[in-house]
Design a protein around this motif. Structure first.
Motif, PDB file in Angstrom:
ATOM      1  N   ASP A 160      -6.473   6.366   8.916  1.00  0.00           N
ATOM      2  CA  ASP A 160      -6.812   5.012   9.358  1.00  0.00           C
ATOM      3  C   ASP A 160      -6.887   4.021   8.202  1.00  0.00           C
ATOM      4  O   ASP A 160      -7.122   2.835   8.427  1.00  0.00           O
ATOM      5  CB  ASP A 160      -8.164   5.018  10.087  1.00  0.00           C
ATOM      6  CG  ASP A 160      -8.018   5.452  11.541  1.00  0.00           C
ATOM      7  OD1 ASP A 160      -6.876   5.523  12.018  1.00  0.00           O
ATOM      8  OD2 ASP A 160      -9.043   5.724  12.189  1.00  0.00           O
ATOM      9  N   GLY A 161      -6.726   4.507   6.971  1.00  0.00           N
ATOM     10  CA  GLY A 161      -6.834   3.626   5.820  1.00  0.00           C
ATOM     11  C   GLY A 161      -8.259   3.406   5.360  1.00  0.00           C
ATOM     12  O   GLY A 161      -8.522   2.535   4.541  1.00  0.00           O
ATOM     13  N   HIS A 162      -9.203   4.198   5.869  1.00  0.00           N
ATOM     14  CA  HIS A 162     -10.607   4.052   5.510  1.00  0.00           C
ATOM     15  C   HIS A 162     -11.028   5.009   4.412  1.00  0.00           C
ATOM     16  O   HIS A 162     -12.201   5.036   4.024  1.00  0.00           O
ATOM     17  CB  HIS A 162     -11.484   4.264   6.742  1.00  0.00           C
ATOM     18  CG  HIS A 162     -11.274   3.225   7.799  1.00  0.00           C
ATOM     19  ND1 HIS A 162     -11.653   3.411   9.111  1.00  0.00           N
ATOM     20  CD2 HIS A 162     -10.707   1.994   7.743  1.00  0.00           C
ATOM     21  CE1 HIS A 162     -11.346   2.329   9.812  1.00  0.00           C
ATOM     22  NE2 HIS A 162     -10.757   1.464   9.009  1.00  0.00           N
ATOM     23  N   TRP A 215     -17.772  -0.825   4.184  1.00  0.00           N
ATOM     24  CA  TRP A 215     -16.958  -1.325   5.298  1.00  0.00           C
ATOM     25  C   TRP A 215     -16.534  -2.778   5.039  1.00  0.00           C
ATOM     26  O   TRP A 215     -15.386  -3.150   5.283  1.00  0.00           O
ATOM     27  CB  TRP A 215     -17.721  -1.232   6.610  1.00  0.00           C
ATOM     28  CG  TRP A 215     -17.098  -2.048   7.712  1.00  0.00           C
ATOM     29  CD1 TRP A 215     -17.632  -3.125   8.339  1.00  0.00           C
ATOM     30  CD2 TRP A 215     -15.812  -1.848   8.302  1.00  0.00           C
ATOM     31  NE1 TRP A 215     -16.763  -3.623   9.269  1.00  0.00           N
ATOM     32  CE2 TRP A 215     -15.637  -2.855   9.275  1.00  0.00           C
ATOM     33  CE3 TRP A 215     -14.787  -0.928   8.091  1.00  0.00           C
ATOM     34  CZ2 TRP A 215     -14.480  -2.960  10.047  1.00  0.00           C
ATOM     35  CZ3 TRP A 215     -13.631  -1.025   8.864  1.00  0.00           C
ATOM     36  CH2 TRP A 215     -13.489  -2.025   9.821  1.00  0.00           C
ATOM     37  N   HIS A 216     -17.468  -3.588   4.546  1.00  0.00           N
ATOM     38  CA  HIS A 216     -17.140  -4.984   4.257  1.00  0.00           C
ATOM     39  C   HIS A 216     -16.032  -5.074   3.203  1.00  0.00           C
ATOM     40  O   HIS A 216     -15.070  -5.846   3.362  1.00  0.00           O
ATOM     41  CB  HIS A 216     -18.389  -5.713   3.772  1.00  0.00           C
ATOM     42  CG  HIS A 216     -18.165  -7.159   3.441  1.00  0.00           C
ATOM     43  ND1 HIS A 216     -17.914  -8.116   4.405  1.00  0.00           N
ATOM     44  CD2 HIS A 216     -18.141  -7.812   2.239  1.00  0.00           C
ATOM     45  CE1 HIS A 216     -17.747  -9.298   3.832  1.00  0.00           C
ATOM     46  NE2 HIS A 216     -17.886  -9.142   2.519  1.00  0.00           N
ATOM     47  N   ALA A 238     -10.122  -5.766   2.061  1.00  0.00           N
ATOM     48  CA  ALA A 238      -8.899  -5.262   1.421  1.00  0.00           C
ATOM     49  C   ALA A 238      -7.776  -5.082   2.446  1.00  0.00           C
ATOM     50  O   ALA A 238      -6.620  -5.440   2.183  1.00  0.00           O
ATOM     51  CB  ALA A 238      -9.194  -3.941   0.722  1.00  0.00           C
ATOM     52  N   LEU A 239      -8.096  -4.540   3.615  1.00  0.00           N
ATOM     53  CA  LEU A 239      -7.080  -4.327   4.642  1.00  0.00           C
ATOM     54  C   LEU A 239      -6.523  -5.654   5.157  1.00  0.00           C
ATOM     55  O   LEU A 239      -5.306  -5.793   5.373  1.00  0.00           O
ATOM     56  CB  LEU A 239      -7.663  -3.515   5.798  1.00  0.00           C
ATOM     57  CG  LEU A 239      -7.978  -2.046   5.492  1.00  0.00           C
ATOM     58  CD1 LEU A 239      -8.748  -1.410   6.648  1.00  0.00           C
ATOM     59  CD2 LEU A 239      -6.695  -1.256   5.227  1.00  0.00           C
ATOM     60  N   LEU A 240      -7.398  -6.632   5.361  1.00  0.00           N
ATOM     61  CA  LEU A 240      -6.939  -7.947   5.824  1.00  0.00           C
ATOM     62  C   LEU A 240      -6.082  -8.625   4.766  1.00  0.00           C
ATOM     63  O   LEU A 240      -5.074  -9.282   5.089  1.00  0.00           O
ATOM     64  CB  LEU A 240      -8.143  -8.824   6.174  1.00  0.00           C
ATOM     65  CG  LEU A 240      -8.960  -8.388   7.404  1.00  0.00           C
ATOM     66  CD1 LEU A 240     -10.196  -9.277   7.565  1.00  0.00           C
ATOM     67  CD2 LEU A 240      -8.100  -8.435   8.659  1.00  0.00           C
ATOM     68  N   GLU A 266      -4.201  -7.169   2.612  1.00  0.00           N
ATOM     69  CA  GLU A 266      -2.908  -6.484   2.549  1.00  0.00           C
ATOM     70  C   GLU A 266      -2.105  -6.617   3.839  1.00  0.00           C
ATOM     71  O   GLU A 266      -0.982  -6.114   3.924  1.00  0.00           O
ATOM     72  CB  GLU A 266      -3.144  -4.994   2.251  1.00  0.00           C
ATOM     73  CG  GLU A 266      -3.795  -4.753   0.888  1.00  0.00           C
ATOM     74  CD  GLU A 266      -4.274  -3.316   0.729  1.00  0.00           C
ATOM     75  OE1 GLU A 266      -4.015  -2.512   1.656  1.00  0.00           O
ATOM     76  OE2 GLU A 266      -4.895  -3.011  -0.294  1.00  0.00           O
ATOM     77  N   GLY A 267      -2.702  -7.273   4.845  1.00  0.00           N
ATOM     78  CA  GLY A 267      -1.998  -7.445   6.109  1.00  0.00           C
ATOM     79  C   GLY A 267      -1.898  -6.171   6.927  1.00  0.00           C
ATOM     80  O   GLY A 267      -0.996  -6.032   7.762  1.00  0.00           O
ATOM     81  N   LYS A 268      -2.828  -5.258   6.731  1.00  0.00           N
ATOM     82  CA  LYS A 268      -2.813  -3.986   7.456  1.00  0.00           C
ATOM     83  C   LYS A 268      -3.859  -4.006   8.563  1.00  0.00           C
ATOM     84  O   LYS A 268      -4.854  -4.738   8.480  1.00  0.00           O
ATOM     85  CB  LYS A 268      -3.096  -2.820   6.493  1.00  0.00           C
ATOM     86  CG  LYS A 268      -2.026  -2.635   5.429  1.00  0.00           C
ATOM     87  CD  LYS A 268      -2.375  -1.465   4.517  1.00  0.00           C
ATOM     88  CE  LYS A 268      -1.298  -1.243   3.466  1.00  0.00           C
ATOM     89  NZ  LYS A 268      -1.636  -0.118   2.561  1.00  0.00           N
ATOM     90  N   PRO A 269      -3.671  -3.202   9.616  1.00  0.00           N
ATOM     91  CA  PRO A 269      -4.670  -3.140  10.689  1.00  0.00           C
ATOM     92  C   PRO A 269      -5.970  -2.538  10.178  1.00  0.00           C
ATOM     93  O   PRO A 269      -5.973  -1.736   9.238  1.00  0.00           O
ATOM     94  CB  PRO A 269      -4.007  -2.255  11.742  1.00  0.00           C
ATOM     95  CG  PRO A 269      -2.999  -1.443  10.985  1.00  0.00           C
ATOM     96  CD  PRO A 269      -2.507  -2.333   9.881  1.00  0.00           C
ATOM     97  N   LEU A 270      -7.084  -2.905  10.817  1.00  0.00           N
ATOM     98  CA  LEU A 270      -8.387  -2.401  10.394  1.00  0.00           C
ATOM     99  C   LEU A 270      -8.570  -0.930  10.723  1.00  0.00           C
ATOM    100  O   LEU A 270      -9.421  -0.257  10.139  1.00  0.00           O
ATOM    101  CB  LEU A 270      -9.503  -3.218  11.053  1.00  0.00           C
ATOM    102  CG  LEU A 270      -9.575  -4.693  10.647  1.00  0.00           C
ATOM    103  CD1 LEU A 270     -10.738  -5.377  11.355  1.00  0.00           C
ATOM    104  CD2 LEU A 270      -9.709  -4.847   9.137  1.00  0.00           C
ATOM    105  N   ALA A 271      -7.798  -0.431  11.662  1.00  0.00           N
ATOM    106  CA  ALA A 271      -7.872   0.984  12.023  1.00  0.00           C
ATOM    107  C   ALA A 271      -6.600   1.356  12.763  1.00  0.00           C
ATOM    108  O   ALA A 271      -5.915   0.492  13.322  1.00  0.00           O
ATOM    109  CB  ALA A 271      -9.094   1.279  12.887  1.00  0.00           C
ATOM    110  N   GLY A 272      -6.292   2.636  12.755  1.00  0.00           N
ATOM    111  CA  GLY A 272      -5.144   3.096  13.515  1.00  0.00           C
ATOM    112  C   GLY A 272      -5.410   2.999  15.010  1.00  0.00           C
ATOM    113  O   GLY A 272      -6.556   3.042  15.457  1.00  0.00           O
ATOM    114  N   THR A 273      -4.363   2.829  15.772  1.00  0.00           N
ATOM    115  CA  THR A 273      -4.512   2.719  17.224  1.00  0.00           C
ATOM    116  C   THR A 273      -4.401   4.089  17.871  1.00  0.00           C
ATOM    117  O   THR A 273      -3.750   4.993  17.346  1.00  0.00           O
ATOM    118  CB  THR A 273      -3.428   1.800  17.803  1.00  0.00           C
ATOM    119  OG1 THR A 273      -2.132   2.322  17.464  1.00  0.00           O
ATOM    120  CG2 THR A 273      -3.567   0.386  17.264  1.00  0.00           C
TER     121      THR A 273
END
Length: 537
Positions: free
Chosen positions: A379-381, A508-509, A514-516, A518-525
């Motif tokens: 999920d990128g976390h 989390w903050h 960082a995800l925003l 980089e233009g990436k979603p906050l979590a996988g769907t």
């Protein structure tokens, strides 16, 4: 090379080069393509050097396949059923029950029965959620789908850390059991040996985990059933030892069922919760089970029988053979019972059983924790490099990242007055954190009922009194937190838990920003499409 011939070469390249060379999370081996994180290739970069025509690779069956991002379903029905049983029989029962009996007396039986009832409701909710969409792999998937990306982040990291803490508690228990055979053993030696054993064991394919837990569970089940059978014989024959005659009347002739009053009864709930940590492991294992729709309901429904036999009945027999006042808090009542009865060889065997039980519990913890960390990475976390499995479907990097923290058990053993003190502190912290995980399952279920009422109606594994049950469970969880704060022995460990959640909020903050950026979603769907296991029917 002309623009006309390049597509032909690229087409030939796709048909001659193994797919894993191209669709790898990293760059392809030949460096000809840029590769997305999802494995799709882009048009090749421009280069001043003309690429050579690739030679068809030789078929080498000995070569190790490229790493992937998927685990494999290798757990059979017998694995899942025994994992479900073994998950409820661990360090909390074999060692923690001694502390409960010391503060609650015979009312500890009611403590286990009450907690077990609510845990069963939580597991029924988890079962319905998992079967509503087989694409769910972990509790984190459920939380992020119903509560949002932040919840998936909090639940996953919290559950991973709670298992790290639980494994540390199991390792301290292993040290205590080892001292039964070797009183002067250096504390670091069994702790280090247990950690290395867990590391090697979890680097094996999931089917080996299933096999190990299968036999660990068999050992625990046989031992408890043997204790109940022997205890029943001693009770009915009126066996006498140290001036005491084995009798069921010991359950109430030493001050009644509540000899320590209501306060003693309430104090028993902290260690009681820790005893049930791991029962939710069946949910994690379901993601790697071959037929979850058939096997998961069986495993969850068996919880009621497990609680009645392994907790209520076994402790009733133990306190009937020897009065509860004769049992020491820091030792296993299962071992003490045979020692007090004069069966030293049987006590040695039982101690080996509880030693293997602690190892089994820790093994399950490392397994569950690594799967949660693996999901976080996808999920990128968590660091992306952790989101890989080896050729056998083992999330090897997640295993190393989890197991390395178990070495903290060594300094912890030397920090407290004794092993029992260290065990009590970490077990309380773990119980507090696992309540958050169980609570997330309950809240997700409430949202599920509102969001997918049709799925609930069509479910073949619906929760009894579905509209009321989750709210009653949440009220009970609030009661449990109050009991943790009530005792001096558990208050500070409980108050330390919020510090962990504050740290999670900060991370989390930072991760969200960082995800925003980089233009990436906050979590996988989580996919809503039919699962291959359903399509195969």
């Amino acid at each position: 090379m002309s623009r006309v011939t390049w597509p032909l070469v690229r087409s030939a390249f796709h048909h001659t080069v193994p797919t894993s060379w191209i669709e790898s999370p990293a760059k392809s081996r030949l460096g000809l393509f840029d590769v997305h994180e999802n494995g799709k290739h882009r048009i090749p970069k421009e280069s001043s050097v003309a690429p050579e025509s690739p030679k068809p690779p030789q078929q080498d069956h000995s070569a190790v396949p490229e790493a992937s991002e998927e685990m494999r379903r290798g757990l059979k029905n017998r694995h899942l059923q025994l994992i479900a049983i073994g998950g409820a029989i661990g360090t909390g029962l074999f060692m923690g029950s001694g502390q409960i009996v010391s503060v609650s007396g015979p009312s500890s039986i009611f403590v286990y029965a009450i907690i077990g009832f609510f845990v069963f409701l939580v597991m029924r909710m988890l079962g319905e959620l998992l079967l509503s969409n087989l694409h769910y792999k972990t509790f984190g998937d459920i939380a992020k789908d119903f509560l949002g990306p932040w919840a998936g982040f909090f639940v996953s990291w919290n559950y991973w850390f709670s298992w790290v803490v639980a494994c540390v508690a199991d390792i301290t228990a292993i040290v205590a059991y080892t001292q039964f055979f070797w009183e002067e053993v250096p504390l670091w030696l069994p702790a280090l040996a247990a950690t290395l054993f867990l590391l090697v064991l979890n680097l094996q394919p999931v089917r080996w985990f299933g096999e190990m837990e299968f036999w660990f569970a068999i050992i625990k089940i046989v031992a408890i059933l043997a204790l109940i059978a022997v205890g029943a014989v001693l009770i009915f024959t009126g066996f006498t030892h140290d001036g005491f005659q084995a009798s069921i009347t010991h359950l109430w002739d030493q001050g009644g069922f509540f000899p320590m009053g209501i306060s003693g009864f309430v104090l028993g709930f902290q260690m009681g919760v820790f005893s049930f940590i791991g029962v939710e492991l069946v949910g994690t294992a379901a993601a790697e089970a071959e037929n979850p729709r058939k096997n998961l309901p069986k495993a969850i429904n068996s919880i009621v029988v497990r609680i009645l036999v392994f907790y209520v009945l076994s402790l009733s027999v133990i306190m009937s053979i020897s009065p509860w006042t004769a049992l020491e808090a820091g030792k296993s009542p299962f071992v003490q019972t045979f020692l007090l009865a004069g069966f030293v060889p049987a006590a040695l065997v039982i101690n080996l059983v509880v030693l293997s039980s602690a190892a089994s519990s820790a093994n399950s913890g490392v397994y569950s924790g690594t799967r949660m960390l693996f999901g976080l990475a996808k999920d990128g976390h968590a660091p992306r490099k952790i989101a890989f499995t080896d050729s056998r479907g083992v999330p090897r990097r997640a295993v190393f990242a989890t197991a390395v923290l178990l070495f903290t058990a060594v300094p912890l053993l030397y920090a407290g007055d004794d092993v029992a003190t260290a065990f009590g502190f970490v077990s309380t912290m773990c119980a507090t954190m696992v309540l958050f995980t169980w609570g997330s399952i309950v809240v997700s279920y409430i949202v599920f009922l509102k969001k997918h009422p049709q799925r609930h109606q069509e479910s073949k594994f619906r929760v009894p009194v579905a509209r009321l049950a989750p709210w009653v469970v949440l009220v009970f969880f609030v009661f449990l937190i109050c009991t943790f704060l009530y005792s001096d022995g558990t208050r500070w460990a409980t108050l330390a838990a919020p510090v962990w959640f504050i740290i999670l909020a900060v991370f989390w903050h930072l991760r969200k920003r960082a995800l925003l950026r980089e233009g990436k979603p906050l979590a996988g769907t989580v996919s809503e499409l039919p699962h291959p296991l359903d399509e195969a029917k």
